[in-house]
Every structure is written in structure tokens, then in C-alpha cells.
Design a protein around this motif. Structure first.
Motif, mmCIF file in Angstrom:
data_model
loop_
_atom_site.group_PDB
_atom_site.id
_atom_site.type_symbol
_atom_site.label_atom_id
_atom_site.label_comp_id
_atom_site.label_asym_id
_atom_site.label_seq_id
_atom_site.Cartn_x
_atom_site.Cartn_y
_atom_site.Cartn_z
ATOM 1 N N TRP A 86 -6.676 4.788 2.579
ATOM 2 C CA TRP A 86 -7.397 5.448 1.207
ATOM 3 C C TRP A 86 -8.086 6.334 1.306
ATOM 4 C CZ3 TRP A 86 -13.075 6.493 1.925
ATOM 5 C CH2 TRP A 86 -13.558 6.632 0.239
ATOM 6 N N ALA A 87 -8.818 6.945 2.916
ATOM 7 C CA ALA A 87 -9.582 8.293 3.673
ATOM 8 C C ALA A 87 -8.479 9.076 2.968
ATOM 9 C CB ALA A 87 -9.829 7.475 5.238
ATOM 10 N N LEU A 88 -7.085 8.502 3.673
ATOM 11 C CA LEU A 88 -5.821 9.950 3.556
ATOM 12 C C LEU A 88 -5.732 10.622 1.725
ATOM 13 C CD1 LEU A 88 -3.842 11.917 5.182
ATOM 14 C CD2 LEU A 88 -2.074 9.943 4.170
ATOM 15 N N VAL A 89 -5.991 9.617 0.886
ATOM 16 C CA VAL A 89 -5.771 10.124 -0.269
ATOM 17 C C VAL A 89 -6.729 10.111 -0.989
ATOM 18 C CG1 VAL A 89 -3.747 8.941 -0.215
ATOM 19 C CG2 VAL A 89 -5.378 7.586 -1.267
ATOM 20 N N ARG A 90 -8.145 9.389 -0.895
ATOM 21 C CA ARG A 90 -8.976 9.906 -1.696
ATOM 22 C C ARG A 90 -10.233 11.002 -1.389
ATOM 23 N NH1 ARG A 90 -6.440 9.086 -6.202
ATOM 24 N NH2 ARG A 90 -5.770 7.359 -6.312
ATOM 25 N N ARG A 91 -9.594 11.014 0.420
ATOM 26 C CA ARG A 91 -11.353 11.526 0.387
ATOM 27 C C ARG A 91 -10.043 13.243 0.702
ATOM 28 N NH1 ARG A 91 -16.482 11.046 1.004
ATOM 29 N NH2 ARG A 91 -15.588 10.381 -1.217
ATOM 30 N N THR A 92 -9.164 13.591 0.479
ATOM 31 C CA THR A 92 -8.514 14.690 0.650
ATOM 32 C C THR A 92 -8.400 14.877 -0.684
ATOM 33 O OG1 THR A 92 -6.038 13.854 0.933
ATOM 34 C CG2 THR A 92 -7.577 14.571 3.033
ATOM 35 N N ALA A 93 -7.364 16.076 -1.039
ATOM 36 C CA ALA A 93 -6.973 16.319 -1.982
ATOM 37 C C ALA A 93 -5.234 15.429 -2.564
ATOM 38 C CB ALA A 93 -7.033 17.464 -3.016
ATOM 39 N N LEU A 94 -4.698 14.629 -1.214
ATOM 40 C CA LEU A 94 -3.821 14.185 -1.213
ATOM 41 C C LEU A 94 -3.413 13.632 -2.383
ATOM 42 C CD1 LEU A 94 -0.614 13.901 0.130
ATOM 43 C CD2 LEU A 94 -1.463 12.176 1.443
ATOM 44 N N GLY A 95 -4.596 12.630 -2.972
ATOM 45 C CA GLY A 95 -3.739 11.593 -4.143
ATOM 46 C C GLY A 95 -3.839 12.631 -5.228
ATOM 47 N N LEU A 96 -4.849 13.219 -5.317
ATOM 48 C CA LEU A 96 -4.725 13.774 -6.815
ATOM 49 C C LEU A 96 -3.754 14.405 -7.037
ATOM 50 C CD1 LEU A 96 -6.254 15.283 -9.257
ATOM 51 C CD2 LEU A 96 -7.097 17.012 -7.966
ATOM 52 N N PHE A 97 -2.639 14.741 -6.039
ATOM 53 C CA PHE A 97 -1.314 15.759 -5.759
ATOM 54 C C PHE A 97 -0.468 14.484 -6.114
ATOM 55 C CE2 PHE A 97 -3.139 19.583 -2.901
ATOM 56 C CZ PHE A 97 -4.653 20.276 -4.023
ATOM 57 N N TRP A 149 -5.463 0.138 5.700
ATOM 58 C CA TRP A 149 -5.841 0.142 4.253
ATOM 59 C C TRP A 149 -7.392 1.353 4.277
ATOM 60 C CZ3 TRP A 149 -8.937 -4.017 1.211
ATOM 61 C CH2 TRP A 149 -9.116 -3.886 0.252
ATOM 62 N N ILE A 150 -8.258 1.136 5.233
ATOM 63 C CA ILE A 150 -9.329 2.025 4.503
ATOM 64 C C ILE A 150 -8.351 3.927 5.237
ATOM 65 C CG2 ILE A 150 -11.663 2.761 5.875
ATOM 66 C CD1 ILE A 150 -11.920 -0.102 6.317
ATOM 67 N N ALA A 151 -7.910 3.052 6.143
ATOM 68 C CA ALA A 151 -7.132 5.138 6.550
ATOM 69 C C ALA A 151 -6.285 5.731 6.052
ATOM 70 C CB ALA A 151 -6.190 4.620 7.822
ATOM 71 N N THR A 154 -6.544 -10.802 14.053
ATOM 72 C CA THR A 154 -5.902 -9.399 14.238
ATOM 73 C C THR A 154 -5.255 -8.766 13.294
ATOM 74 O OG1 THR A 154 -5.922 -10.567 16.576
ATOM 75 C CG2 THR A 154 -5.596 -7.505 16.232
ATOM 76 N N ARG A 155 -4.454 -9.427 12.792
ATOM 77 C CA ARG A 155 -3.870 -9.083 11.383
ATOM 78 C C ARG A 155 -4.315 -8.573 10.346
ATOM 79 N NH1 ARG A 155 1.545 -12.442 9.353
ATOM 80 N NH2 ARG A 155 1.598 -12.640 11.792
ATOM 81 N N ILE A 156 -4.934 -9.333 10.464
ATOM 82 C CA ILE A 156 -5.748 -9.142 8.850
ATOM 83 C C ILE A 156 -7.070 -7.584 9.603
ATOM 84 C CG2 ILE A 156 -7.931 -10.174 7.661
ATOM 85 C CD1 ILE A 156 -6.818 -13.110 7.567
ATOM 86 N N LEU A 157 -7.232 -7.651 10.319
ATOM 87 C CA LEU A 157 -8.349 -6.481 10.887
ATOM 88 C C LEU A 157 -7.357 -4.892 10.347
ATOM 89 C CD1 LEU A 157 -10.118 -7.553 13.338
ATOM 90 C CD2 LEU A 157 -11.333 -7.549 11.091
ATOM 91 N N VAL A 158 -6.492 -5.246 11.210
ATOM 92 C CA VAL A 158 -5.542 -4.527 11.350
ATOM 93 C C VAL A 158 -5.037 -3.327 9.893
ATOM 94 C CG1 VAL A 158 -3.173 -3.326 11.713
ATOM 95 C CG2 VAL A 158 -4.227 -4.829 13.476
ATOM 96 N N GLY A 159 -4.142 -4.669 9.173
ATOM 97 C CA GLY A 159 -4.251 -4.614 7.673
ATOM 98 C C GLY A 159 -5.431 -4.000 7.041
ATOM 99 N N LEU A 173 0.967 -1.203 -0.194
ATOM 100 C CA LEU A 173 -0.508 -0.112 0.267
ATOM 101 C C LEU A 173 0.774 1.566 0.243
ATOM 102 C CD1 LEU A 173 -2.777 -0.987 2.889
ATOM 103 C CD2 LEU A 173 -3.194 -0.483 0.360
ATOM 104 N N GLY A 174 1.901 1.380 1.392
ATOM 105 C CA GLY A 174 2.866 2.698 1.362
ATOM 106 C C GLY A 174 3.901 2.685 0.152
ATOM 107 N N MET A 175 3.807 0.831 -1.193
ATOM 108 C CA MET A 175 4.357 1.018 -2.177
ATOM 109 C C MET A 175 4.310 1.900 -2.963
ATOM 110 S SD MET A 175 7.894 0.331 -3.191
ATOM 111 C CE MET A 175 8.756 -1.069 -2.601
#
Lengths: 495, 342
Positions: B194-205, B190-192, B181-186, B69-71
Motif C-alpha cells: 500500500w505504501a509503495l503504490v499510494r505513498r508514492t506516485a506509482l499507484g497513479l502511474f 499489504w501495508i508495504a 505469524t503468517r497473518i502478520l507477514v501478510g 495483492l500482486g494480481m
């Protein structure tokens, strides 16, 4: 006069563009023949045909009277046509010797004879009066030296035609003078030289004859005396002098608080310091030939180029121009080179349009998808962007539609000052008129618009004032009834 | 001559083909599994948690999916982060060190994650500010990072780098209800993200900087800060994966922990439709890519094929997936198919 190289009735069509149409071009031995024209006039195509990089659809190429057909640049080279292009196409990491020997390495017992190569390299350079260490990488030398190495490479024992495409573009005055001396020398040795430069003073200093192209046609040929600058500029810009002028409301001058004031803004070796003032509701044109500094002054004002002198005030506030600072204060910029500086090919039309407004709002205040969709569909409608939907990647649109998307981006950023560099380049005729009308409408709504354009008609149609540039300096400002083709062209050409 | 059936035409909406190919690959892998062992898909409940090959695949894929995801973010900016495996090692060593120092385990976790962020800041400094090519810039930490991990181990002697932590082991190997638990953490990360890049304009930038940095600058995007942010995000995600992997073995082993995870992560992004040319970020694709890679590994191991075959078979399948994605191969295959009909 017998021609060394001769092109007769050449025609070349690229998809959608008639690049050359029935063009004749002759260069005699011992002659420097300047080829002139604005962007898209057909200069490059003509050179490509001469040097084997392209073949004409029709017409004939003759060398010393013999019909020739160059299938490749190697063919042309073998026949004695050498060329030096604007961007030095040598390899900076290879040594000077390697650059000069590439493709014609001397061999001994099947192995490369580097000693012979070095001797040849020194010899070739000495002919041009260059004494340098040929074992060092080319990149360590100045652009001027690299340019001379490129010329040396183009000159074989049997070279009889030399094409120089903007050889002085990145040289300073002293280097230019030296290069022109070398050109004269080569001419004295009987070479036929084709010289292309947008520096008119150099052209007049060295050319024996001029050929002027416009929109793929030859519009003039003669000696410098027959075509003085005052006659050349109208030929290049190509307007019948009695063209329709815009009916202009008398006394339409803008006074009051200026929105933008540039004072002594400039950058060494790029643009001489200039003053410029823009008022709300005013459209100002930047006129000048190719290379006069239109793009540079627009970029200095927007902050895309960092000025090293002068100051810029927006609405009375002094700012340190940078794209971010300018956008934040309501200056939007639409660049000329849309591929390199305009579009995001992979991103959708919607994203391409929204991004400037979005960066103005900051990353946290994302435009909602609905908002972006609304902006995109408004702009697609308003500018007539031909696309099935706003989600298409911009890279898949035609050039004109890409240009409109970049323009749309500037427009939705809610600017007070709009800087447009060649806003109609590559746009079809209908859209051309729409954009001109749009610029007038925006000015009518109180926007200050700065338009840099090579098209006189366009400038005359949109501008309340026209600033005229020549050789990277402002040389005049015209307003009112002076905004007409004759006066602008006279100002461009005036010594 | 008319052909009997019209050529197969896939005119799905634009978003679909991207996910289509990794899904096809996954389906093919599972089909082979189903033939070889009919019980492959059985899911049972053992000791109050889900148990079975499918669960196992997702469980093992989670750390790589988090790194991927980071990659995906970094690759979206036309960059690359080779240092994620080294970051995992540094984070593991840091976690172990702080626990040995007697920090509360929650604090140790926070410090370990901060170490990953610091690594990201370093990479970003080199790439965004000093303008070093990403592959070289992150190579520096890739090479030195495992050494840094070993040096951290030395701080407390390094004789016994193992630890016990119910909190951390719970995060890594525990389960909440039926689900690991690790699946839930993953999924949470992922959701966090996604929200960071798609709910803000960061993803577009990020995508704009990847597609055309010059145009992004002219459109007012702070390309430098955006690029920097990408490496920080990647560092954080690698740190999260590092915590899970370290807690799994409850020991700090900088030499071999997360070995080759940078390559798996890059592969996951590419299988998920990402292009190293930048300009687009596909988070779901990256996760799917990680699952494909793990499904392949698990399948080879359960198929009875000697484990020596693992790497080569894996490479072969990955090659097929990438060929499927290549427009040129698809065009060539289509030409061949239509040519044969005529």
C-alpha cells in the motif's frame, strides 16, 4: 439534369447538436459530386442518411425520383447505394473471396458454393483492373488493394450510387492516381458517385460539382469553375470576411533568445520538414484545412511522433524529442483526440489534472493529497469545470469538461512552452472565449504558446504569428497586419 | 398509486459500494454458518494461540490474499498474471534446493524471493518490452514453471525434497503471541505494498497506464517501465506466498503446490471490485475477496456437505457475488421490484 439520388431539406439533430439543417443534395447519373466541409460540418451525417446508417428527422430521400426510406444499410444496398468508408471495414484475416462474399454467399444444395464465390470475386475485381490471388487473406495486400476490394464489395450488379468517403486517405501518389482513374471509369459507366476527400487537388481533378457544408448547412453548390479554391476555403471555414479583427499592438514582434527552435523537423509520409521558432511570450498559430498537417507538426515538436529528420532545440539545448524529454524541459501538450489520447476515464478529475506534473517530478516524489486537491480545485475554478467535486471520474463528465481537464493537466505541469491542438473543440461558447483569453494571458506571462486550430477566428484572436499549412507542408508564415481572414485563407488556397 | 415505502436507495459515498458487496457476501456466508452450527464463531485459546473457524479462515486465506495483492496491481494495468501458481512452484523448489545446498536459511529465503522477482522480470519483459498480450505472455511461464520447479528438484537428486527449518516454519505455521505469524507477514506485505503504490506516485502511474496507455505516454509516464514493475511486484508477492506454502508442508512439490492459485487470485481481485479493464487498483478489496473465497471453502467443509459439492457450490456463490456487482443486474432487479409495486 435528373438526379439519380436526391436529398431534399434533410434535417437531423443529435442530442445537443444540429448535425444537418435543411440540406439539399443531388447527384446525377454519370456525375462525380464532391462533398466538402470541415470536421463537424455534417458530411458524415449526410452520408449516413444516404446509406441507411441513420434516418433523417425531416426531409426526403429520393432515388430516381421515387421517395425512399432506408431503415438499415442493407436496405440502402438493396436499393443500389454502395459505400466505401474511410476505414476499410473489411476483415483482414479473412480471404479476399470471403470478404467479397460475406453476407451474400452463393449456395448450392444449401451449402456454400465456394467455387462460385471465387469466380464471382475474381470477376468483380477484374472490373476494377485488379488481378490478385483471391484465396489469400486480405491483410497481406497493400492498403491500396484493400481499398479496391472494398470498392468491389460496394459495387453490385445493380449499384447505381457509390459513396466514397476519403478513399485516398492512406494511399500514395501513384495509388491515388490509379484510384481516381477507376472512379472516372465508373462514372463513365453511369454511376452517380459521391466523393469525399480533404485533398483539394484530388477534388478539383475529379469532381463535376461540389457541395460545401458548414455547421450542418449547405453553404455552397456549383461546378469547380464556379467555386475555385479561393472561394471554397472561405466557404468551408465560413467566416464573413468583415469579421471583427483583434486590435493588435503595432510592432508586437518577439525577438531575443527563442525558447524553441525546430529545424527541418519532419517525418516521411507524415509531414514535410519544417522550421519553426517560438519566443517566450509569443503565441503562434498553426492554420490549415483538415488533413493539412496541424496535428502532425504539433506532435512532432512534442515528440509524440518521432521525427526522422531535422532537429529540435529547447532553450538552446538540443533534445531528442519524446513526451518525457519534452515535459521535463517544460513543454506541455494538449492533444486533440481527448478520448483516445487525453483522458483517463476511470481516474478522478484530480488525478487526471495532477498526472503530468507528477510524472515530471518522478514517481518517488508524490504530490501530497493536499497539493493535488489544491491544484484540482484551482483548475476547476479557473476553467469552470462543471462538477460537484474533484473526485468524480473524468469519464462521467461532458466532452467540454473533459477537454478542460486535459487542458488543466497541461497548465499545472508548469510549462514554458504550451502546445494546444484544437483547444476549444467541443467546448461551449462561453468557455471558448475564456480559453482564448486564457491563452493570451498565459502568453502575456511569458509562456510560448503554439495553437493548432481549425477555427480561424480563434487563431486570429490568439496568435502573434500564424504558420499556414497545406497538404502536410508549411507553406507560409504571417505576422502583424497579415493575420486576418483574407490573407490566411488566400495562403491556404494559393496554388 | 403511491407505493407505501420509498424504494430502497443506496446513496453511499463512491468508495463504499465496491467493498459493500464482498462484505455482504461475507455476511451472508457467515449467517448461513451461524444457522448450521452455532459454535462456528467460537474463538478459543489453545496452546497459547487463537483457535477457531474465523482464525482458520484468515490463516488459510493469507497465501491467496498475498498473491491477489500482486494480481490486483497487474490487473490495474489492464494486464493479467497467469503464472503466479507456477512461480510458487519455482520458489518452493528454489528454497528447498538452497537449503539442501547448506545455505543459511535467511539467505535461502532471500534467494527464493529473488527467484520470484526474476520470474516477474521475465513476464514484464514479454509484456512491456516485447508487447506480447499479457494472457499469452504469462501463459508461457504458467505452463513451463512447474517443469522448471521439477528440474530444480533434480539438481540435488530430488529423492527427498523435504527439509526442516525452524525459521521458515516459524514464518509459515508459527505464531507471535496469540496471532499466527503468517497473518502478520501478510498484513506487513499489504501495508508495504500500500505504501509503495499510494505513498508514492506509482499507484497513479499504474492506474493511468491501465486506463489509457496512449494518454499516459503523452503525459510523460514511462508506460513500459511501469508495466514491467507491475509484473515484478506480482512475482515478488507470489514468491512470498510460495515461501509460506512450501514451509507449511516443508517439502518442494512443484506438481501440486499452489495449484489454481492464479484463478483464485484473479477471482479475489474481481470479487474485491477490480475490473479486468484496468485503471483501478483496490488492495483492500483483493484481500477481502481472498477471505470471501476461503470463508466459502471452510464453510462448505464444516457444514457437513459432502466435499464433492465444494467446487460447484463455490462457483455458484461466486456467480451470485459477481451478479450483485454488475450494474446491469442491479438495474434489472430494481426495474423488477418497482414494476411489481405498480
Amino acid at each position: 439534369m435528373t438526379a439519380r439520388i436526391e436529398i431534399v431539406a434533410a434535417a437531423k439533430t443529435y442530442p445537443g447538436v444540429r448535425a444537418l439543417d435543411d440540406v439539399d443534395f443531388h447527384v446525377a447519373a454519370g456525375e462525380v459530386h464532391a462533398l466538402l466541409g470541415e470536421n463537424g460540418a455534417g458530411k458524415s451525417t449526410l452520408i449516413k442518411i444516404m446509406t441507411g446508417a441513420a434516418t433523417a428527422d425531416a426531409g426526403e430521400l429520393r432515388l430516381d425520383g421515387r421517395p425512399m426510406r432506408f431503415a438499415s444499410p442493407a436496405d440502402a444496398r438493396a436499393a443500389g447505394v454502395g459505400a466505401v468508408y474511410q476505414e476499410v471495414n473489411l476483415v483482414p484475416t479473412l480471404t479476399v473471396t470471403e470478404n467479397l462474399a460475406l453476407g451474400r454467399l452463393p449456395r448450392r444444395f444449401g451449402l456454400v458454393d465456394w467455387r462460385a464465390a471465387r469466380v464471382q470475386a475474381r470477376l468483380r475485381l477484374r472490373k476494377l483492373g485488379v488481378e490478385i490471388d483471391v484465396e489469400r487473406p486480405l491483410g497481406v495486400y497493400s492498403i491500396a488493394i484493400q481499398q479496391l476490394v472494398a470498392i468491389a464489395r460496394a459495387l453490385d450488379e445493380d449499384t447505381s450510387v457509390l459513396v466514397l468517403d476519403e478513399p485516398t486517405a492512406s494511399l500514395d501518389a501513384a495509388e491515388t492516381a490509379r484510384l481516381l482513374d477507376i472512379v472516372r471509369e465508373l462514372k463513365g459507366q453511369g454511376l452517380a458517385i459521391v466523393f469525399i476527400s480533404h485533398f483539394l487537388d484530388q477534388v478539383y481533378a475529379i469532381a463535376d460539382r461540389l457541395t460545401v457544408l458548414r455547421n450542418g448547412r449547405r453553404v455552397g453548390v456549383g461546378t469547380p469553375q464556379e467555386i475555385p479554391p479561393a472561394k471554397l476555403v472561405p466557404l468551408m471555414l465560413g467566416r464573413e470576411l468583415e469579421a471583427v479583427e483583434r486590435a493588435r499592438a503595432a510592432g508586437q514582434t518577439h525577438t531575443g533568445e527563442p525558447i524553441l527552435v525546430a529545424q527541418g523537423l519532419g517525418k516521411t509520409r507524415v509531414m514535410a520538414p519544417f522550421d519553426l521558432t517560438l519566443h517566450p511570450g509569443e503565441a503562434v498559430g498553426l492554420s490549415g484545412l483538415l488533413g493539412a498537417g496541424r496535428t502532425e507538426s504539433a506532435k512532432l515538436i512534442f515528440g509524440a511522433l518521432r521525427a526522422d529528420s531535422g532537429s529540435l532545440k529547447i532553450a538552446g539545448e538540443k533534445i531528442n524529442p519524446s513526451p518525457r524529454a519534452s515535459l521535463a524541459r517544460g513543454i506541455a501538450f494538449c492533444p486533440e483526440d481527448r478520448k483516445a489520447e487525453g483522458i483517463f476515464a476511470e481516474l478522478s478529475i484530480r488525478e487526471n489534472i495532477a498526472i503530468a506534473l507528477q510524472s515530471k517530478r518522478g514517481w518517488l516524489k508524490a504530490l501530497s493529497r493536499a497539493e493535488q486537491d489544491r491544484l484540482a480545485s484551482e483548475m476547476i475554478e479557473a476553467l469552470g469545470i462543471a462538477t460537484p467535486d474533484a473526485e468524480k471520474p473524468v469519464g462521467q463528465l461532458s466532452g467540454g469538461n473533459q477537454q478542460k481537464a486535459v487542458l488543466a493537466r497541461a497548465l499545472v505541469s508548469d510549462p514554458r512552452v504550451l502546445i494546444l491542438d484544437e483547444p476549444t473543440r467541443g467546448i461551449d461558447v462561453g468557455a471558448h472565449a475564456e480559453i482564448v483569453a486564457l491563452i493570451r494571458r498565459l502568453a502575456g506571462q511569458g509562456l510560448a504558446v503554439l495553437v493548432a486550430s481549425s477555427e480561424l477566428e480563434e487563431l486570429i484572436a490568439v496568435s502573434d504569428r500564424v504558420a499556414v499549412l497545406r497538404d502536410r507542408a508549411f507553406v507560409g508564415e504571417l505576422s502583424g497586419a497579415d493575420i486576418n481572414q483574407q490573407t490566411i485563407m488566400r495562403t491556404i488556397a494559393a496554388p | 398509486m403511491k407505493s407505501f415505502s420509498p424504494p430502497l436507495k443506496i446513496s453511499t459515498p463512491r468508495a463504499a459500494p465496491r467493498l459493500l458487496w464482498p462484505l455482504v457476501a461475507l455476511a451472508l456466508i457467515f449467517a448461513v454458518d451461524g444457522i448450521i452450527s452455532p459454535h462456528f464463531f467460537a474463538i478459543r485459546i489453545v496452546e497459547g494461540r487463537l483457535f477457531g473457524n474465523l482464525v482458520d479462515i484468515v490463516y488459510r486465506a493469507t497465501p491467496i490474499a498475498i498473491v491477489a495483492l500482486g494480481m490486483a496491481i497487474v490487473i490495474g494495468t489492464k494486464g493479467i498474471d497467469l503464472s503466479v501458481g507456477a512461480i510458487i512452484a519455482i520458489v518452493g523448489a528454489t528454497l528447498d534446493w538452497r537449503i539442501h545446498m547448506g545455505d543459511p536459511h535467511l539467505l535461502a529465503l532471500a534467494i527464493a524471493l529473488a527467484a520470484g522477482v526474476a520470474c516477474g522480470l521475465w513476464n514484464g519483459l514479454l509484456v512491456a518490452v516485447l508487447d506480447i498480450q499479457p494472457i499469452i505472455a504469462t501463459l508461457i511461464l504458467m505452463v513451463s514453471g512447474r517443469g522448471v520447479g521439477l528440474m530444480i528438484n533434480l539438481i540435488y537428486g530430488g529423492s527427498d525434497p523435504s527439509f526442516e527449518s525452524p525459521l521458515l516454519q516459524g514464518l509459515s505455521t508459527g505464531h507471535i503471541g496469540l496471532i499466527p505469524t503468517r497473518i502478520l507477514v501478510g498484513i506487513g506485505l499489504w501495508i508495504a505494498l500500500w505504501a509503495l503504490v499510494r505513498r508514492t506516485a506509482l499507484g497513479l502511474f499504474l492506474e493511468a497506464v491501465g486506463a489509457n496507455p496512449k494518454a499516459a505516454e503523452l503525459a510523460g509516464v514511462e508506460a513500459r517501465a511501469i508495466k514491467w514493475a507491475a509484473y515484478v511486484i506480482s512475482g515478488f508477492m507470489a514468491a512470498a506466498a510460495g515461501v509460506i506454502l512450501t514451509a507449511d508442508t516443508h517439502t518442494s512439490d512443484p506438481v501440486s503446490i499452489g495449484l489454481y492459485s492464479e484463478l483464485d487470485a484473479i477471482l479475489a481481485v474481481v470479487i474485491g471490485g477490480g475490473s479486468l479493464n484496468g485503471g483501478r487498483i483496490y488492495l483492500l478489496g483483493a484481500v477481502l475477496g481472498a477471505v470471501v473465497i476461503q470463508a466459502l471453502t471452510t464453510s462448505i467443509l464444516t457444514s457437513g456437505l459432502p466435499p464433492e459439492y465444494n467446487l460447484v457450490v463455490k462457483a455458484g456463490v461466486v456467480l451470485v457475488v459477481l451478479l450483485l456487482q454488475s450494474a446491469r443486474t442491479r438495474a434489472a432487479v430494481a426495474r423488477l421490484a418497482t414494476g411489481r409495486k405498480r
